[in-house]
Scaffold this active site. Structure first.
Site, short mmCIF file in Angstrom:
data_model
loop_
_atom_site.label_atom_id
_atom_site.label_comp_id
_atom_site.label_asym_id
_atom_site.label_seq_id
_atom_site.Cartn_x
_atom_site.Cartn_y
_atom_site.Cartn_z
N GLU A 152 87.53 49.69 77.60
CA GLU A 152 89.22 49.55 77.26
C GLU A 152 89.52 50.74 76.90
O GLU A 152 88.63 51.59 76.43
CB GLU A 152 89.32 48.43 76.34
N HIS A 208 94.87 44.81 76.62
CA HIS A 208 93.79 44.49 75.50
C HIS A 208 94.15 44.28 74.06
O HIS A 208 93.04 43.69 73.36
CB HIS A 208 92.64 45.64 75.54
N HIS A 218 91.89 41.10 77.64
CA HIS A 218 90.88 41.78 77.87
C HIS A 218 90.17 42.32 76.62
O HIS A 218 90.70 42.85 75.70
CB HIS A 218 91.07 43.02 78.84
N ASP A 264 84.21 40.64 78.39
CA ASP A 264 84.41 40.74 79.63
C ASP A 264 82.93 41.04 80.25
O ASP A 264 82.42 40.46 81.42
CB ASP A 264 85.38 42.00 80.09
#
Length: 232
Positions: free
Chosen positions: A9, A57, A150, A155
């Site tokens: 991220e 995120h 996310h 993930d």
């Protein structure tokens, strides 16, 4: 073969200016999870999280204040990945950011030969798409209901399951076992398929006349005829 399914991220979309703020990874050995993972949050120094990235995120500048810099965790990342392949969904994005961080530290980049892009794999396997991570989870029956936003480790864990399904890794357990009802049970991904056996064998297709003619021919050839060892 050792592979790391990973995700990042970032503060935004431009690897030249934006920074990695989270990395997660799951280790596979011969296409099976080993249980080893890596998960780090990283302070992007003076780079603020873009509002669009925050919406994806949910990682805030305040949360990252006390986290280590990329320079402080670079060795930990390299030690975990080692000589494994780097596997990511839309890997160009993630590797672009990782290599930008390495370049800032004077470290060599991760070369393309060590990278697997699961998005490219999915597009070849399912050319009609869609091929986002969420879409692939739905396609392969993988529960992603807990994925509200996310997250690099979450993930990575989902992608590891998707990746194993895409490359057929779970088929290693296929086998044949004897059924209780006199048939064979073939273990398949969607449940057992029972192959029934006949209650009595089929009648021979050769007539007595044909068998006698064959025996006469073999006797003419002599004891060295290959059919002798299969007769009576």
């Amino acid at each position: 073969m050792r592979e790391i399914i990973f995700d990042t991220e970032t503060t935004g979309l431009d690897s030249r200016e934006d920074r990695v703020i989270e990395i997660g990874g799951v280790e596979l050995e011969n296409q099976f999870p080993t249980g080893r993972t890596i998960h780090l949050y990283i302070n992007p120094a003076d780079r603020k999280v873009h509002p669009d990235a925050l919406a994806v995120h949910g990682i805030t500048d305040e949360f990252l204040k006390d986290k280590p810099s990329f320079a402080e965790v670079a060795d930990q990342i390299l030690d975990f990945f080692g000589d494994a392949r780097w596997v990511a969904h839309n890997a160009t994005f993630d590797i672009g950011f990782i290599n930008a961080e390495f370049e800032r530290l004077g470290l060599p980049p991760i070369v393309n030969e060590r990278v697997t892009d699961t998005l490219a794999l999915a597009r070849r396997k399912h050319p009609m798409g869609p091929n986002s991570l969420d879409a692939l989870c739905r396609r392969y029956g993988i529960d992603n209901s807990h994925r509200a936003k996310h997250g690099a480790l979450l993930d990575s864990e989902l992608l590891a399951e998707v990746y194993i399904e895409m490359i057929g890794g779970r088929q290693a357990a296929l086998g044949l076992v004897t059924s209780e009802i006199g048939g064979l049970t073939v273990e398949a991904d969607d449940g057992p398929i029972i192959v029934m056996q006949r209650e009595r064998p089929l009648r021979p297709r050769l007539t007595e006349t044909e068998l006698a003619a064959h025996a006469a021919l073999v006797s003419k050839i002599g004891v060295k005829a290959i059919w002798v060892k299969y007769s009576g």
